[in-house]
Design a protein around this motif. Structure first.
Motif, PDB file in Angstrom:
ATOM      1  N   ILE C  80     -58.008  19.568 -35.450  1.00  0.00           N
ATOM      2  CA  ILE C  80     -58.363  19.581 -36.787  1.00  0.00           C
ATOM      3  C   ILE C  80     -58.865  18.007 -36.966  1.00  0.00           C
ATOM      4  O   ILE C  80     -58.235  17.130 -37.024  1.00  0.00           O
ATOM      5  N   PRO C  81     -60.185  17.881 -37.447  1.00  0.00           N
ATOM      6  CA  PRO C  81     -60.674  16.698 -37.754  1.00  0.00           C
ATOM      7  C   PRO C  81     -60.095  15.797 -38.732  1.00  0.00           C
ATOM      8  O   PRO C  81     -59.886  16.503 -40.045  1.00  0.00           O
ATOM      9  N   PHE C  83     -60.759  13.282 -40.664  1.00  0.00           N
ATOM     10  CA  PHE C  83     -62.005  13.235 -41.623  1.00  0.00           C
ATOM     11  C   PHE C  83     -62.144  14.435 -42.703  1.00  0.00           C
ATOM     12  O   PHE C  83     -61.786  14.372 -43.842  1.00  0.00           O
ATOM     13  N   GLY C  84     -62.090  15.510 -42.081  1.00  0.00           N
ATOM     14  CA  GLY C  84     -62.214  16.690 -42.745  1.00  0.00           C
ATOM     15  C   GLY C  84     -60.960  17.056 -43.589  1.00  0.00           C
ATOM     16  O   GLY C  84     -61.379  17.607 -44.613  1.00  0.00           O
ATOM     17  N   LEU C  85     -59.874  16.942 -42.968  1.00  0.00           N
ATOM     18  CA  LEU C  85     -58.704  17.191 -43.507  1.00  0.00           C
ATOM     19  C   LEU C  85     -58.662  16.226 -44.957  1.00  0.00           C
ATOM     20  O   LEU C  85     -58.210  16.559 -46.036  1.00  0.00           O
ATOM     21  N   ILE C  87     -60.879  15.069 -46.564  1.00  0.00           N
ATOM     22  CA  ILE C  87     -61.906  15.462 -47.674  1.00  0.00           C
ATOM     23  C   ILE C  87     -61.457  16.709 -48.206  1.00  0.00           C
ATOM     24  O   ILE C  87     -61.386  16.837 -49.622  1.00  0.00           O
ATOM     25  N   LEU C  88     -61.123  17.826 -47.368  1.00  0.00           N
ATOM     26  CA  LEU C  88     -60.817  19.062 -47.956  1.00  0.00           C
ATOM     27  C   LEU C  88     -59.574  18.879 -49.093  1.00  0.00           C
ATOM     28  O   LEU C  88     -59.394  19.410 -49.940  1.00  0.00           O
ATOM     29  N   PRO C 175     -58.286   4.334 -43.536  1.00  0.00           N
ATOM     30  CA  PRO C 175     -59.634   3.997 -44.026  1.00  0.00           C
ATOM     31  C   PRO C 175     -60.484   4.961 -44.420  1.00  0.00           C
ATOM     32  O   PRO C 175     -61.265   4.964 -45.502  1.00  0.00           O
ATOM     33  N   LEU C 176     -60.153   6.145 -43.984  1.00  0.00           N
ATOM     34  CA  LEU C 176     -61.164   7.049 -44.351  1.00  0.00           C
ATOM     35  C   LEU C 176     -60.900   7.744 -45.730  1.00  0.00           C
ATOM     36  O   LEU C 176     -61.823   8.269 -46.237  1.00  0.00           O
ATOM     37  N   VAL C 179     -63.466   7.279 -48.719  1.00  0.00           N
ATOM     38  CA  VAL C 179     -64.673   8.013 -48.878  1.00  0.00           C
ATOM     39  C   VAL C 179     -64.221   8.771 -50.275  1.00  0.00           C
ATOM     40  O   VAL C 179     -65.153   9.308 -51.184  1.00  0.00           O
TER      41      VAL C 179
END
Lengths: 367, 224, 249
Positions: C80-81, C83-85, C87-88, C175-176, C179
């Motif tokens: 599971i990325p 970053f995607g986690l 954002i989701l 850090p991500l 966003v």
């Protein structure tokens, strides 16, 4: 004379970097063509180091090694090794290759054509006693004993004149080891290879070798002779203690029963008359009679049970101790002692050869 | 960063249907970024591992340096590389490749060192030269461990590729970033990005597993 | 000095200027508060994840069940990325009307932190030699005591390695979160800067530098403290195993 020397070590010395003492100090040794030489000694005596210097897995610090008259340093190491068979304790079969491919290793390195390789692999499988269907298997599927047989086949694949063995049967269980030792000796007798065999087991060395080289720590050669001679006349206290106890018995192990004088003993043909039977009993002053059918041994009968009937009517009892003529005197002695028997009969395929008792064995020892 | 406060419905299938070609393009981009990183990473790792195996004293420094590369977040690596390499493929790949080095080098070295010493000595005794021995005996036997490392590296890189969306690339990560930055937040894109990313990772992991099995038939045969 | 050199000097001076600006260190958007935020955004999820994953991992390992789950968890976690986690997570919190500054990131990071901690805790206990455990049982220790006095200490090196791996991973992902909002610790400088293009290049570079230094320092600090956290006997007896454990995952 020089032509008959296959491997000559001349004042070979090895010092490992950082080590205080020399692993091998000026060892000189000659191995004749077709000879089976064992290198034995306690740990640290440099026997494995010496062996590995022959095929240059370890390079000598000084001294030279001549293989079939040529200096071993003359050609590149890997070329030399392709002409010397090498069997080690860990066996070292390549797990990712089939048995057939393992055996074919050196022929492949030498560039043989496939049909020739296939033929040789089949031939060797037969020689070392592997079934054909094992050739397509992987090493992990074989038992330890089978694996070591493959190891030997692999070493012999390119038909090298020399075979080096570094405690090859050390990793196998004792029962299998005895069998492998026997097969290995038979193999060498048939093929006539020049063998240098390292072992720490004195009995193994005595059994296998034409000549034994007993090494002391630092690669010092204590004695180099046939096992019989060494056992009969140990050259030094070190050799004596290394040979261990029961040296006399060990020597007996090398002497075949046929070396002793076999007596015929109180044996009569089963067709003989009761009179002859009784006469034989008296002549040998024993209370039992051995029965033969022509040359075949039937067994023995109790002297007191002879009652005038013909011998054929008696039920012969089997002898407690029966040996073949290639058994050793040691086996005979052990059998007689263990079996609480007074005699041991020597029989080859049912044919009676003669008998041994403690007296005849003792005569051989004191000779 | 101020985000929009409105979101669209959670999942819009029709959008997916209408944008299959964009999705496909981004998937290919994702695969390109991943593949390039793994190929270059593997090549570099093999070279560095070979060095470490030949000269064992270089192993510690090599792992120390690649360890640093591994620890620094990819986002920071992008930013640090950008003044020299700009925004784009090269910067992204610098980060992705350097991430794979530690694990691949470690696994290659462990794999080769894990070859039983008896096998290595037998090979030497048969007359294999060093290079041949490494290639034909030790490397095949090290494959299971190497493939294991490759699988881990692959799955992680696929995840990292999504972050390259900040550089204007992103592969499937594009949908993730785009989804959150729209004037009305677009969950469908985000979900598509995440789900496909996971799917891609799972598929490639299985493919590598299968390839690994095929290349190592001897590991499938049991012991007596 | 040539053109390239000139540009480099310019760039370096820009970065230095950025660092030395008024309020850069202690202001509301300053480096120090952001560093604290960054660390807290890593430590809090770690504590939550550890509180969840350690007991379960250790208990399952003790009972020797759930091996498949242990392996699967870490594999899925890797796929599971992160970053995607994040954002989701942000999307769901947004729809729930919660501020995006803090909790979405924490939730996502907890999920990210669990797999290495869980898998290593499980592996640590499972690989404790069974003879040791049986001896303890034979001496009359309760199951709980066995865990506390035998299994956990013996497996401590591997457990700690798992926590360290997890921590570094989480720290690198913080850090991500930038966003999503104005959070994300030091990541804000980078993400914000990327969006603003060439003008903010000094900020981007400076932010990245700070992130890199922070993560490396944290990694080093963690490794060094392992010396104090591990029981004496474990440290002394098995240095290779500690190293091997540290390379797990």
């Amino acid at each position: 004379m020089a032509k008959d020397v296959m491997i000559r070590l001349v004042d070979v010395t090895k010092q490992f970097p950082g080590a205080a003492d020399l692993a091998v100090d000026g060892l000189s040794l000659e191995v004749g063509r077709g000879q089976f030489v064992t290198l034995v000694g306690p740990s640290g005596c440099g026997k494995t180091t010496t062996l590995k210097m022959i095929n240059r897995i370890i390079e000598p610090t000084s001294g030279s090694i001549l293989i079939d008259g040529r200096n071993s340093l003359a050609s590149p190491a890997h070329e030399l090794r392709r002409s010397i068979g090498y069997v080690i304790q860990q066996i070292g079969l390549f797990p990712h290759r089939t048995i057939a491919q393992n055996i074919a290793t050196v022929p492949m390195l030498l560039g043989w054509e496939q049909p020739r390789i296939d033929g040789r692999v089949a031939e060797l499988a037969d020689t070392v006693g592997l079934e054909d269907e094992m050739l397509a298997r992987y090493p992990a599927e074989l038992s330890g004993g089978q694996q070591q047989r493959v190891g030997v086949a692999r070493a012999l694949a390119a038909d090298p004149p020399i075979l080096l063995a570094d405690e090859p049967f050390g990793a196998v269980d004792p029962i299998v080891r005895t069998r492998l030792q026997q097969e290995f000796r038979d193999l060498q007798e048939r093929l006539g290879k020049t063998v240098v065999f390292v072992t720490h087991d004195v009995d193994e060395a005595i059994f296998l070798g034409d000549r034994m080289a007993i090494l002391n720590v630092g690669g010092i050669l204590e004695q180099f002779d046939t096992p019989e001679n060494i056992l009969a006349n140990p050259g030094s206290e070190f050799v004596e203690s290394f040979l261990g106890g029961e040296r006399g018995l060990k020597r007996l192990g090398l002497l075949p029963v046929t070396g002793a004088e076999l007596k015929w003993g109180p044996f009569v043909d089963v067709s003989a008359s009761p009179t002859v039977a009784r006469a034989t009993l008296e002549e040998h002053d024993v209370d039992w009679l051995g029965l033969l059918d022509g040359t075949r041994l039937l067994g023995w009968v109790d002297g007191s049970s002879l009652d005038g009937r013909s011998l054929v009517d008696h039920e012969p009892r089997p002898f407690l101790v029966t040996l073949s003529s290639d058994s050793s005197l040691r086996t005979a002695l052990d059998a007689v002692v263990t079996g609480h028997a007074r005699v041991a009969v020597v029989v080859d395929d049912g044919v009676y050869r003669g008998m041994l008792d403690l007296e005849s064995i003792a005569e051989e020892i004191t000779e | 960063m101020i985000l929009a406060q409105q979101t669209m419905p959670l999942f819009d299938w029709s959008w997916v249907g209408r944008n299959l070609d964009t999705i496909w393009d981004r998937t290919l981009e994702h695969l390109r970024l991943t593949g390039f990183a793994l190929v270059v990473g593997l090549a570099l790792s093999i070279a560095l591992a070979a060095l470490a195996l030949r000269k064992p004293r270089t192993y510690e420094p090599i792992t120390a340096v690649t360890g640093i590369m591994y620890t620094i977040p990819s986002l920071a690596v992008f930013a640090l590389a950008r003044p020299w390499f700009g925004i784009g493929f090269v910067t992204a790949e610098i980060a992705l490749v350097s991430y794979t080095l530690l694990i691949l080098i470690r696994n290659i070295v462990a794999g080769i060192n894990g070859v039983p010493p008896g096998v290595r000595e037998a090979a030497l005794g048969m007359g294999y030269r060093d290079g041949e021995r490494l290639r034909r005996i030790e490397f095949p036997l090290a494959l299971p461990v190497i493939v294991a490392g490759l699988r881990i590296a692959t799955v992680t890189v696929i995840g990292l590729v999504t972050v390259t969306s900040l550089l204007g690339l992103g592969g499937l990560g594009f949908f993730i970033l785009d989804g959150i930055r729209r004037s009305v937040i677009f969950p469908t894109g985000i979900i598509v990005g995440v789900v496909l990313s996971v799917a891609l990772a799972a598929i490639l992991d299985l493919v590598l597993l299968a390839v690994g099995r095929i290349l190592t038939p001897w590991t499938r045969r049991g012991a007596v | 000095m040539d053109q390239e050199g000139c540009r480099l000097m310019e760039f370096i001076s820009e970065v230095v200027v950025w660092f030395s600006e008024d309020g850069r260190w202690t202001g509301s958007d300053g480096i120090l508060p952001r560093t604290v935020e960054h660390l807290w955004l890593a430590i809090l999820p770690m504590m939550i994840a550890a509180a969840l994953a350690l007991p379960i991992g250790v208990w399952l390992g003790h009972r020797r069940i759930g091996e498949f789950a242990a392996n699967a968890v870490v594999n899925i976690g890797r796929a599971i990325p992160s970053f995607g986690l994040i954002i989701l997570s942000g999307v769901f919190f947004l729809r729930a009307g919660v501020s995006l500054r803090f909790w979405p990131a924490v939730v996502a990071l907890v999920a990210l932190a669990i797999p290495p901690i869980f898998t290593n805790a499980y592996a640590a206990i499972v690989t404790v030699p069974q003879e040791t455990v049986e001896a303890a049982r034979g001496m009359g220790l309760t199951e709980g005591a066995i865990l506390r006095q035998v299994e956990i200490p013996v497996g401590s090196a591997v457990i700690l390695a798992g926590v360290r791996i997890s921590f570094i991973q989480v720290l690198a992902t913080v850090p991500l979160a930038a966003v999503l909002s104005s959070g994300g610790g030091l990541g804000q400088y980078v993400v914000r800067g990327f969006a603003q293009g060439v003008g903010a290049r000094a900020e981007v570079f400076a932010g990245a530098l700070l992130i890199a230094l922070l993560t490396l320092a944290a990694d080093w600090a963690f490794s060094s403290s392992e010396r104090f956290l591990l029981p004496e006997g474990i440290r002394r007896l098995r240095p290779e195993e500690v190293k091997a454990a540290a390379s797990v995952s």
